[in-house]
Design a protein around this motif. Structure first.
Motif, PDB file in Angstrom:
ATOM      1  N   LEU A 148      19.390  12.842 -20.061  1.00  0.00           N
ATOM      2  CA  LEU A 148      20.615  13.161 -20.599  1.00  0.00           C
ATOM      3  C   LEU A 148      20.615  12.788 -22.150  1.00  0.00           C
ATOM      4  O   LEU A 148      19.699  12.125 -22.785  1.00  0.00           O
ATOM      5  CB  LEU A 148      21.670  11.924 -20.052  1.00  0.00           C
ATOM      6  N   PRO A 149      21.649  13.594 -22.852  1.00  0.00           N
ATOM      7  CA  PRO A 149      21.472  13.405 -24.537  1.00  0.00           C
ATOM      8  C   PRO A 149      22.260  11.838 -24.800  1.00  0.00           C
ATOM      9  O   PRO A 149      22.412  11.231 -23.855  1.00  0.00           O
ATOM     10  CB  PRO A 149      22.662  14.361 -24.666  1.00  0.00           C
ATOM     11  N   GLN A 150      21.956  11.739 -26.253  1.00  0.00           N
ATOM     12  CA  GLN A 150      22.678  10.204 -26.501  1.00  0.00           C
ATOM     13  C   GLN A 150      24.116  10.115 -25.876  1.00  0.00           C
ATOM     14  O   GLN A 150      24.838  11.207 -26.108  1.00  0.00           O
ATOM     15  CB  GLN A 150      22.490  10.180 -28.051  1.00  0.00           C
ATOM     16  N   TYR A 151      24.471   8.749 -25.639  1.00  0.00           N
ATOM     17  CA  TYR A 151      25.860   8.772 -25.321  1.00  0.00           C
ATOM     18  C   TYR A 151      26.859   8.594 -26.619  1.00  0.00           C
ATOM     19  O   TYR A 151      26.296   8.092 -27.588  1.00  0.00           O
ATOM     20  CB  TYR A 151      25.926   7.407 -24.482  1.00  0.00           C
ATOM     21  N   ASN A 152      28.046   8.767 -26.319  1.00  0.00           N
ATOM     22  CA  ASN A 152      28.973   8.672 -27.338  1.00  0.00           C
ATOM     23  C   ASN A 152      30.189   8.065 -26.656  1.00  0.00           C
ATOM     24  O   ASN A 152      30.334   8.093 -25.424  1.00  0.00           O
ATOM     25  CB  ASN A 152      29.035   9.643 -28.477  1.00  0.00           C
ATOM     26  N   ILE A 153      31.345   7.764 -27.596  1.00  0.00           N
ATOM     27  CA  ILE A 153      32.395   7.083 -27.033  1.00  0.00           C
ATOM     28  C   ILE A 153      33.495   7.796 -27.276  1.00  0.00           C
ATOM     29  O   ILE A 153      34.009   8.222 -28.259  1.00  0.00           O
ATOM     30  CB  ILE A 153      32.694   5.842 -27.597  1.00  0.00           C
ATOM     31  N   VAL A 154      34.203   7.820 -26.122  1.00  0.00           N
ATOM     32  CA  VAL A 154      35.668   8.430 -26.031  1.00  0.00           C
ATOM     33  C   VAL A 154      36.782   7.223 -25.865  1.00  0.00           C
ATOM     34  O   VAL A 154      36.350   6.386 -24.806  1.00  0.00           O
ATOM     35  CB  VAL A 154      36.094   9.699 -24.835  1.00  0.00           C
ATOM     36  N   TRP A 179      40.076   9.806 -28.875  1.00  0.00           N
ATOM     37  CA  TRP A 179      39.012   9.994 -30.413  1.00  0.00           C
ATOM     38  C   TRP A 179      38.057   9.834 -29.691  1.00  0.00           C
ATOM     39  O   TRP A 179      37.504   9.550 -28.254  1.00  0.00           O
ATOM     40  CB  TRP A 179      39.101   8.886 -31.622  1.00  0.00           C
ATOM     41  N   TRP A 180      36.712  10.268 -30.580  1.00  0.00           N
ATOM     42  CA  TRP A 180      35.262  10.540 -30.082  1.00  0.00           C
ATOM     43  C   TRP A 180      34.419  10.267 -30.999  1.00  0.00           C
ATOM     44  O   TRP A 180      34.592  10.665 -32.186  1.00  0.00           O
ATOM     45  CB  TRP A 180      35.072  11.913 -29.499  1.00  0.00           C
ATOM     46  N   THR A 181      33.511   9.456 -30.903  1.00  0.00           N
ATOM     47  CA  THR A 181      32.424   8.951 -31.833  1.00  0.00           C
ATOM     48  C   THR A 181      31.304  10.309 -31.798  1.00  0.00           C
ATOM     49  O   THR A 181      30.714  10.394 -31.029  1.00  0.00           O
ATOM     50  CB  THR A 181      31.804   7.709 -31.562  1.00  0.00           C
ATOM     51  N   THR A 182      31.017  10.949 -33.061  1.00  0.00           N
ATOM     52  CA  THR A 182      29.998  11.922 -33.016  1.00  0.00           C
ATOM     53  C   THR A 182      28.739  11.602 -33.204  1.00  0.00           C
ATOM     54  O   THR A 182      27.674  12.203 -32.725  1.00  0.00           O
ATOM     55  CB  THR A 182      30.419  12.884 -33.979  1.00  0.00           C
ATOM     56  N   ASN A 183      28.782  10.347 -33.764  1.00  0.00           N
ATOM     57  CA  ASN A 183      27.221   9.949 -34.122  1.00  0.00           C
ATOM     58  C   ASN A 183      26.639   8.521 -33.919  1.00  0.00           C
ATOM     59  O   ASN A 183      25.734   7.988 -34.736  1.00  0.00           O
ATOM     60  CB  ASN A 183      27.092  10.431 -35.756  1.00  0.00           C
ATOM     61  N   LEU A 184      27.549   7.905 -33.003  1.00  0.00           N
ATOM     62  CA  LEU A 184      27.209   6.326 -32.699  1.00  0.00           C
ATOM     63  C   LEU A 184      25.529   6.435 -32.164  1.00  0.00           C
ATOM     64  O   LEU A 184      24.845   5.413 -32.476  1.00  0.00           O
ATOM     65  CB  LEU A 184      28.009   5.922 -31.848  1.00  0.00           C
ATOM     66  N   ASN A 185      25.414   7.286 -31.187  1.00  0.00           N
ATOM     67  CA  ASN A 185      24.172   7.672 -30.482  1.00  0.00           C
ATOM     68  C   ASN A 185      23.220   6.078 -30.318  1.00  0.00           C
ATOM     69  O   ASN A 185      22.072   6.215 -30.615  1.00  0.00           O
ATOM     70  CB  ASN A 185      23.315   8.563 -31.572  1.00  0.00           C
ATOM     71  N   VAL A 203      34.951   4.438 -23.461  1.00  0.00           N
ATOM     72  CA  VAL A 203      34.098   4.961 -22.433  1.00  0.00           C
ATOM     73  C   VAL A 203      32.722   5.581 -22.868  1.00  0.00           C
ATOM     74  O   VAL A 203      32.930   6.557 -23.823  1.00  0.00           O
ATOM     75  CB  VAL A 203      34.674   5.646 -21.151  1.00  0.00           C
ATOM     76  N   ALA A 204      31.556   4.925 -22.696  1.00  0.00           N
ATOM     77  CA  ALA A 204      30.561   5.558 -23.351  1.00  0.00           C
ATOM     78  C   ALA A 204      29.830   6.575 -22.223  1.00  0.00           C
ATOM     79  O   ALA A 204      29.510   6.024 -21.170  1.00  0.00           O
ATOM     80  CB  ALA A 204      29.503   4.484 -23.663  1.00  0.00           C
ATOM     81  N   PHE A 205      29.532   7.780 -22.336  1.00  0.00           N
ATOM     82  CA  PHE A 205      29.065   8.761 -21.450  1.00  0.00           C
ATOM     83  C   PHE A 205      28.259   9.837 -22.403  1.00  0.00           C
ATOM     84  O   PHE A 205      28.681   9.906 -23.496  1.00  0.00           O
ATOM     85  CB  PHE A 205      30.392   9.429 -20.868  1.00  0.00           C
TER      86      PHE A 205
END
Length: 334
Positions: free
Chosen positions: A143-149, A221-227, A203-205
């Motif tokens: 799975l790729p890096q998670y980010n948050i919605v 909203w969505w975090t693009t680069n929290l990773n 939610v982190a997914f």
């Protein structure tokens, strides 16, 4: 004539019994619905059936055999022969592979995640760890890096996560806790209701799960680069069932793993990620990108302490924790 007919009938019945004896059916416990996360299992079933002329089949069930947090228990008692689970769902049951869920390990691609996971799955400590559950690690689910919605006001800085309830498991949960968020562990199938009801605010997914489990229907909203990291969700088989296969069927199963993973990664990097950007735009979800200085501070706050705690805790369990950590980190970027 009667004797000839009787002989033919007996031969036909004997052939039928022989054919039935040769057939092998395994039950496979997944959850949710068919999605990018399960495509390697679907492909594996297809390949095994093809290679054995239909003599060995994998019957895939999405939630009909077990709850996702109980799949490893089901494997241990032979309730089904194959299952998928996520290490962070029950860290005490599979501590060796939770090293792959530590935050900010630096794994950058699905291919690298696959390579490191498959190598760790062959480590004697990981083999022995899962053997306690009569389980053999078959393949990862990279799975790729998670980010948050999330819902509500979008965070402008990491300080804005203070007190925010976030569905985040394993090392991602530890990372979010390091910046003041309140991590909550729950299975993927529970997330949409929790977000809609306000039990969690974010939610982190991975992208596929945000689409599959509906967080994009509610999120703002969505975090693009929290990773902060990812989760490790292996596919395992019941060891007794694996050992009980004929050589031909075992070869068909094990010999199809790499092809199934190739297909999985191509599908995820292709169709799944191609759909992600348009989905965000269609749903009107704002994209939040943090400054490099913020990400560096996040990593400093989360990575070192989480790794040190993991090593200390699992050394106390009797695992060669430092060795496992060095094994994994030594492969990154190679």
């Amino acid at each position: 004539m009667k004797r000839a007919f009787r002989g033919a009938a007996i031969a036909a019945i004997s052939f039928a019994f022989a054919t039935e004896a040769m057939a092998e059916e395994w039950n496979v416990s997944l959850w949710g619905k068919r999605r990018a996360f399960t495509e390697h299992v679907e492909k594996l079933a297809e390949l095994v059936s093809e290679k054995t002329g239909g003599e060995f089949t994998l019957n895939i069930s999405y939630g009909g055999l077990s709850k996702n947090r109980e799949n490893l228990d089901g494997i241990s008692i032979g309730a089904f022969e194959m299952a998928q689970f996520c290490a962070g769902y029950h860290r005490d049951k599979n501590p060796s592979i939770t090293v792959l869920e530590l935050p900010f390990l630096g794994v950058s691609t699905l291919e690298e995640e696959r390579k490191i996971s498959q190598a760790l799955y062959q480590h004697p400590a990981a083999i022995a760890d899962l053997a306690r559950w009569n389980a053999t690690l078959l393949m990862p689910s990279p799975l790729p890096q998670y980010n948050i919605v999330g819902v509500g006001d979008a965070p402008a800085t990491l300080a804005d996560f203070e007190g925010l309830s976030v569905r985040a498991t394993g090392g991602i949960g530890a990372a979010m806790g390091a910046v003041g968020a309140v991590p909550t562990s729950m299975s993927a199938t529970e997330v949409r209701q929790a977000l809609d009801s306000g039990v969690v605010k974010a939610v982190a997914f991975a992208p596929h799960a945000h689409m599959s489990f509906g967080t994009v229907e509610t999120g703002k909203w969505w975090t693009t680069n929290l990773n902060p990291g990812t989760v490790n969700c292996p596919v395992v088989v019941n060891t007794d069932a694996l050992n009980g296969l004929s050589d031909a069927h075992r070869d068909a199963l094990l010999g199809s793993v790499d092809e199934a993973l190739d297909y999985y990664i191509a599908t995820y990097n292709g169709a799944t990620m191609d759909a992600w950007g348009p989905t965000l735009e269609e749903k009107g979800i704002a994209q939040v990108t943090f400054a490099d200085t913020e990400i560096a501070a996040f990593k400093e706050a989360a990575a070192g302490p989480a790794a040190a705690a993991w090593i200390a805790d699992n050394t106390a369990r009797g695992l060669p924790a430092q060795e496992l950590y060095d094994f994994v980190t030594g492969m990154i970027g190679q």
